[in-house]
Scaffold this active site. Structure first.
Site, PDB file in Angstrom:
ATOM      1  N   ASP A  10       1.262  -1.468  -0.168  1.00 32.67           N
ATOM      2  CA  ASP A  10      -0.184  -0.125   0.101  1.00 32.67           C
ATOM      3  C   ASP A  10       0.834   1.261   0.186  1.00 32.67           C
ATOM      4  OD1 ASP A  10      -2.320  -1.956   0.184  1.00 32.67           O
ATOM      5  OD2 ASP A  10      -2.527  -1.236   2.073  1.00 32.67           O
ATOM      6  N   GLU A  66       3.963   1.722  -1.440  1.00 33.51           N
ATOM      7  CA  GLU A  66       4.567   2.013  -2.814  1.00 33.51           C
ATOM      8  C   GLU A  66       3.456   2.367  -3.354  1.00 33.51           C
ATOM      9  OE1 GLU A  66       7.894  -1.680  -2.672  1.00 33.51           O
ATOM     10  OE2 GLU A  66       5.886  -2.524  -3.059  1.00 33.51           O
ATOM     11  N   TYR A  67       2.627   1.725  -3.408  1.00 35.96           N
ATOM     12  CA  TYR A  67       1.193   2.365  -4.093  1.00 35.96           C
ATOM     13  C   TYR A  67       0.670   4.134  -4.001  1.00 35.96           C
ATOM     14  CZ  TYR A  67      -3.449   2.870  -6.047  1.00 35.96           C
ATOM     15  OH  TYR A  67      -4.184   3.330  -7.082  1.00 35.96           O
ATOM     16  N   GLU A 114     -24.263 -19.416 -12.416  1.00 36.34           N
ATOM     17  CA  GLU A 114     -23.612 -18.227 -11.634  1.00 36.34           C
ATOM     18  C   GLU A 114     -24.108 -17.381 -10.160  1.00 36.34           C
ATOM     19  OE1 GLU A 114     -23.988 -15.474 -15.261  1.00 36.34           O
ATOM     20  OE2 GLU A 114     -25.495 -14.038 -14.196  1.00 36.34           O
ATOM     21  N   ASP A 154     -26.070 -10.492  -3.727  1.00 29.51           N
ATOM     22  CA  ASP A 154     -26.876 -10.109  -2.231  1.00 29.51           C
ATOM     23  C   ASP A 154     -26.432  -8.634  -2.021  1.00 29.51           C
ATOM     24  OD1 ASP A 154     -29.596  -9.594  -1.321  1.00 29.51           O
ATOM     25  OD2 ASP A 154     -29.375 -10.715   1.283  1.00 29.51           O
ATOM     26  N   GLU A 184     -24.135  -5.425  -9.947  1.00 30.19           N
ATOM     27  CA  GLU A 184     -24.409  -5.874  -8.045  1.00 30.19           C
ATOM     28  C   GLU A 184     -22.983  -5.851  -7.780  1.00 30.19           C
ATOM     29  OE1 GLU A 184     -27.998  -6.932  -8.350  1.00 30.19           O
ATOM     30  OE2 GLU A 184     -27.865  -7.290  -5.968  1.00 30.19           O
ATOM     31  N   TYR A 196     -22.557  -8.504 -14.192  1.00 40.03           N
ATOM     32  CA  TYR A 196     -22.421  -9.999 -14.640  1.00 40.03           C
ATOM     33  C   TYR A 196     -24.050 -10.388 -15.754  1.00 40.03           C
ATOM     34  CZ  TYR A 196     -26.405  -8.188 -11.181  1.00 40.03           C
ATOM     35  OH  TYR A 196     -27.487  -7.949 -11.527  1.00 40.03           O
ATOM     36  N   LYS A 238     -28.649 -18.913 -16.449  1.00 39.01           N
ATOM     37  CA  LYS A 238     -28.970 -17.908 -17.504  1.00 39.01           C
ATOM     38  C   LYS A 238     -29.208 -19.115 -18.393  1.00 39.01           C
ATOM     39  CE  LYS A 238     -28.142 -13.912 -15.716  1.00 39.01           C
ATOM     40  NZ  LYS A 238     -27.140 -13.100 -15.363  1.00 39.01           N
ATOM     41  N   CYS A 298     -46.388  -1.199  32.497  1.00 39.59           N
ATOM     42  CA  CYS A 298     -45.285  -0.740  31.793  1.00 39.59           C
ATOM     43  C   CYS A 298     -43.921  -0.783  32.104  1.00 39.59           C
ATOM     44  CB  CYS A 298     -46.077   0.471  31.219  1.00 39.59           C
ATOM     45  SG  CYS A 298     -44.610   1.632  29.952  1.00 39.59           S
ATOM     46  N   CYS A 306     -43.486   3.386  31.297  1.00 39.23           N
ATOM     47  CA  CYS A 306     -44.189   4.054  32.719  1.00 39.23           C
ATOM     48  C   CYS A 306     -44.346   3.747  34.249  1.00 39.23           C
ATOM     49  CB  CYS A 306     -45.681   5.074  32.443  1.00 39.23           C
ATOM     50  SG  CYS A 306     -46.672   4.089  31.716  1.00 39.23           S
TER      51      CYS A 306
HETATM   52  S1  IVH Z   1     -29.527 -10.923 -13.861  1.00 38.87           S
HETATM   53  C1  IVH Z   1     -32.059  -9.365 -17.345  1.00 38.87           C
HETATM   54  N1  IVH Z   1     -27.412 -12.166 -12.743  1.00 38.87           N
HETATM   55  O1  IVH Z   1     -31.052 -10.225  -8.632  1.00 38.87           O
HETATM   56  C2  IVH Z   1     -31.730  -9.990 -15.970  1.00 38.87           C
HETATM   57  N2  IVH Z   1     -29.145 -10.675 -11.596  1.00 38.87           N
HETATM   58  O2  IVH Z   1     -33.616 -10.676  -8.432  1.00 38.87           O
HETATM   59  C3  IVH Z   1     -31.193  -9.913 -14.564  1.00 38.87           C
HETATM   60  N3  IVH Z   1     -29.137 -10.283  -9.372  1.00 38.87           N
HETATM   61  O3  IVH Z   1     -32.065  -6.785  -9.934  1.00 38.87           O
HETATM   62  C4  IVH Z   1     -30.561  -9.666 -13.623  1.00 38.87           C
HETATM   63  N4  IVH Z   1     -26.834 -11.499  -8.694  1.00 38.87           N
HETATM   64  O4  IVH Z   1     -29.831  -6.556  -8.910  1.00 38.87           O
HETATM   65  C5  IVH Z   1     -28.608 -10.951 -12.787  1.00 38.87           C
HETATM   66  N5  IVH Z   1     -25.750 -12.887 -11.254  1.00 38.87           N
HETATM   67  C6  IVH Z   1     -26.873 -11.890 -11.259  1.00 38.87           C
HETATM   68  C7  IVH Z   1     -27.303 -11.462 -10.214  1.00 38.87           C
HETATM   69  C8  IVH Z   1     -28.512 -10.529 -10.687  1.00 38.87           C
HETATM   70  C9  IVH Z   1     -28.096 -10.822  -8.595  1.00 38.87           C
HETATM   71  C10 IVH Z   1     -29.995  -9.335  -8.358  1.00 38.87           C
HETATM   72  C11 IVH Z   1     -29.736  -7.913 -10.063  1.00 38.87           C
HETATM   73  C12 IVH Z   1     -31.834  -7.871 -10.126  1.00 38.87           C
HETATM   74  C13 IVH Z   1     -32.260  -8.774  -9.243  1.00 38.87           C
HETATM   75  C14 IVH Z   1     -33.435  -9.511  -9.947  1.00 38.87           C
END
Ligand code: IVH
Length: 701
Positions: free
Chosen positions: A55, A57-58, A135, A139, A196, A248, A320, A438, A441
């Site tokens: 850190d 050096e950076y 994937e 959260d 995210e 993503y 997906k 209570c 009070c």
């Molecule tokens: S794809 C068009 N991929 O989850 C496809 N969403 O419940 C929609 N999220 O609004 C999003 N990880 O904020 C996708 N690997 C992931 C994700 C992801 C988290 C969130 C995203 C989305 C929400 C939908």
């Protein structure tokens, strides 16, 4: 992103610059070199989490670049690594439209749901076998990053999916967001990426430890902390939250001529993710391409087992369709793509010992039992306190003192007691005793017929007053900037306020004399309070804390009157006819406005300058449905036809009366008939549910 050779060269350059003397002959070359080095080390640190220099050096290299740029301002470019350092404050965030809507995801909870999803995908696409990418489902808080001509030009929150808030300055301080990326190498001129913003478990814990040490309240979970962080007014504060951005999805990509590249030149989701990684973005890393749904299911289950070992909070996996042409073919509903689905992990459970039960008095006097348990980590947070709701809940679960409790926490914030581990209860255990006084009070609580709660009915009860004040200033109610829960509590302790109207008669000199307060913070508080005087009427109605009246009902009520005091004249029958108002709510409103103390309060507020007149009869409008046409069919359960029309118009859309090519959305209720069939035949109309429609306009069902 960086070939071995490129990395070697950059490391050599790093060595050179570590020893380079202060005088520089060719500042342009120097700035370019230093920028390239720092960009590389940012990537090593923030994307790979595997730094090559210390850190210290950076920092030295960083300062050299800063100094050169200060000496040669004409050479400063806004995507220089130094330009992540936050400057200035953001007053308010502008609302911007996403290039294409950021949809939600359909949810699934088990293997059968995923098999069903696969059947649907195969039948819609006419393909026998489908390749998937699975994937993590982060959260965190959704973000859209717009790149044009290889530069980050805009970042926005997800917002309602159609419109988000422009937060570019805040995104710039997140080091895993590249300020420049060579999209042009792939023929891409403009691209919008979805991702995210998250906070790693250990970073989140450190933030909370620090806050605790500073006497600040701790954050509930990393999702809210990230979401709040993205919307902070001071980017230098944003930087303190240790946020990281994963991408993503390529949501949109065009070349110089504006031609869409998705499904054409960019054909596969996994290749897109690889491209993003090569461009220097942080990608999930644990995504995997799988030949069929069976292996996708196995992969998801596998991660469900290991989720705790992952650095970031994930609440599921996303599956997906890999082929973008198939994605395009099977399309989306207004709410979610048909080519993706979330596999939600089951709620996490933990066991912990009940140490004590405390009783808290809420703003309506309800006395809530709260279990104090031995601190236990669950789904990203440490839990030591958990609501037991009411006496019946305790009886039903047969919870006794010192019992071992089974606690659950789903993706959301509130933990829940599932039950008692009875096998472990070897000896007799004491019952949970409800207080006969209570706790605030001392007056005798009552339990009214048909109610679950014991209540303190003393109107002067200090605990109730405190909660009422906290509610009054809260975000959901008057939303007074600069006046949060902790400050309210402190002001009560200091004797500055004891009733709601005191907020508008504060002694600011007294506050200035308090420890920790300065001219500036007092000024901010004063502004926040002054501004709240002109709040829309519905906010004041919420703030009054009428039982069962939240923002939706408050908005309905506000529309009925020119002054809040007119609500005194409404009979229960009239109130019951209003939208969202059932007999219980109607009675509660009626009672409130027939209690002299409440009328006094409203008059005191008016006398202090708070507007009780309804000036904006016109509800805030939006244009999320701009240019879109709607038709409603079948029996609707969430709104009437007239209300539906009003909602469409209020959001900038229009309704039409028949199904044709001109129709964009057909909203179907129960038993939809020929209109639905016709729309299906046409194939150009989006057929959506009432809930989907509400989602579109971001309204609550
Ligand atoms: S794809 C068009 N991929 O989850 C496809 N969403 O419940 C929609 N999220 O609004 C999003 N990880 O904020 C996708 N690997 C992931 C994700 C992801 C988290 C969130 C995203 C989305 C929400 C939908």
């Amino acid at each position: 992103m960086y070939s071995e050779k490129a990395q070697k060269e950059l490391l050599q350059l790093t060595e050179k610059w570590k020893s380079e003397a202060e005088t520089v002959n060719n500042p342009e070359k120097a700035i370019n070199e230093l920028s390239a080095i720092l960009r590389y080390h940012d990537w090593r640190y923030y994307v790979l989490a595997d730094p090559k220099i210390s850190d210290f050096e950076y920092d030295q290299l960083f300062k050299k670049l800063q100094k050169l740029e200060a000496e040669h301002p004409e050479l400063l470019s806004n995507d220089s690594p130094t330009q992540r350092v936050a400057q200035g404050l953001t007053d308010s965030f502008e609302t911007v439209a996403h290039s294409v809507p950021m949809l939600s995801l359909d949810n699934s909870y088990n293997e059968e749901d995923l098999l069903e999803f696969d059947r649907r995908v195969r039948s819609l696409s006419g393909k026998e076998n489908i390749q998937y990418v699975a994937e993590p489902k982060f959260d965190g808080s959704g973000i859209a990053l717009l790149y044009e001509n290889d530069k980050l030009v805009r970042a926005a929150t997800r917002g309602n999916g159609v419109m988000g808030e422009e937060i570019t300055n805040n995104a710039r301080v997140i080091k895993s967001v590249p300020l420049r990326a060579e999209f042009s190498k792939y023929g891409i001129y403009k691209a919008e990426l979805r991702g995210e913003v998250v906070i790693a478990h250990d970073v989140f814990e450190k933030i909370n430890e620090k806050r605790e040490a500073e006497g600040l309240s701790t954050f509930q979970n990393s999702r809210n902390t990230a979401a709040g962080g993205l919307r902070m007014k001071d980017p230098s504060e944003v930087a303190k939250r240790g946020m990281e951005a994963f991408v993503y999805q390529v949501g949109y990509a065009v070349n110089k001529d504006g031609n869409n590249l998705l499904g054409n030149q960019l054909r596969e989701h996994d290749a897109n993710i690889q491209m993003l990684y090569d461009l220097g973005f942080k990608t999930p890393g644990i995504e995997k391409t799988l030949g069929n749904i069976k292996s996708a299911i196995d992969f998801c289950k596998d991660w469900e087992e290991k989720r705790d070992a992952y650095t970031y909070e994930i609440d599921g996996m996303v599956v997906k369709v890999n082929d973008l042409q198939i994605q395009d073919e099977i399309g989306s509903t207004a709410h979610h793509p048909r080519w993706a689905i979330a596999y939600k992990f089951k709620a996490k459970q933990a066991k912990s010992r009940l140490v004590n039960v405390e009783f808290q008095v809420g703003r309506t006097g309800a006395i809530t039992p709260v279990a104090k348990i031995e601190p236990v980590r669950l789904a990203g947070v440490t839990i030591s306190s958990i609501s037991l709701h009411n006496e019946d809940f305790i009886k039903e679960k047969d919870i006794r003192m010192s019992d071992l409790l089974l606690v659950e926490r789903a993706g959301d914030v509130i933990p829940y007691v599932v039950g008692v581990v009875e096998s472990e209860r070897k000896e007799e255990r004491e019952l949970v005793q409800f207080p006969e006084q209570c706790p605030s009070c001392g007056s005798k609580p009552v339990r009214l017929e048909g109610e679950a709660a014991w209540r303190c009915v003393n109107a002067e009860c200090p605990a109730q007053t405190e909660e009422k004040l906290i509610h009054f200033v809260s975000k959901a109610a008057m939303d007074i900037d600069g006046l949060g829960k902790d400050i309210v509590k402190r002001f009560i302790r200091e004797g500055l306020i004891s009733a709601i109207h005191d907020i508008y008669n504060l002694d600011y000199d007294h506050i200035l004399a308090l420890e920790g307060w300065k001219e500036k913070s007092v000024e901010n508080l004063k502004n926040g309070i002054e501004n709240s005087k002109q709040n829309p009427t519905w906010r004041l109605i919420v703030a009054l804390g009428i039982r069962h009246v939240g923002s939706a009902t408050a908005k309905t009520l506000a529309k009925q009157v020119k002054s809040i005091l007119e609500l005194q004249e409404f009979e229960i029958e009239t109130l019951s006819e209003l939208q969202d108002v059932g007999p219980i709510v109607a009675e509660s409103i009626y009672d409130f406005f027939h209690n002299e103390a409440n009328i006094q309060l409203i008059k005191q507020l008016a006398a202090a300058g708070v507007s009780i007149e309804n000036t904006e009869q016109d509800e805030a409008k939006s244009d999320v449905l701009e240019g879109k046409s709607f038709l409603f069919t079948g029996s609707l359960s969430k709104f009437t036809r007239d209300e539906a029309k009003e909602l469409v118009e209020k959001n900038g859309g229009k309704t039409i009366s028949s199904v044709s090519k001109k129709l964009d959305y057909l909203v179907v209720g129960e038993n939809a008939g020929s209109k639905k069939t016709k729309a299906e035949q046409l194939g150009t109309v989006e057929i959506i549910s009432e809930a989907d429609f509400l989602n579109l306009i971001n309204a609550d069902a």
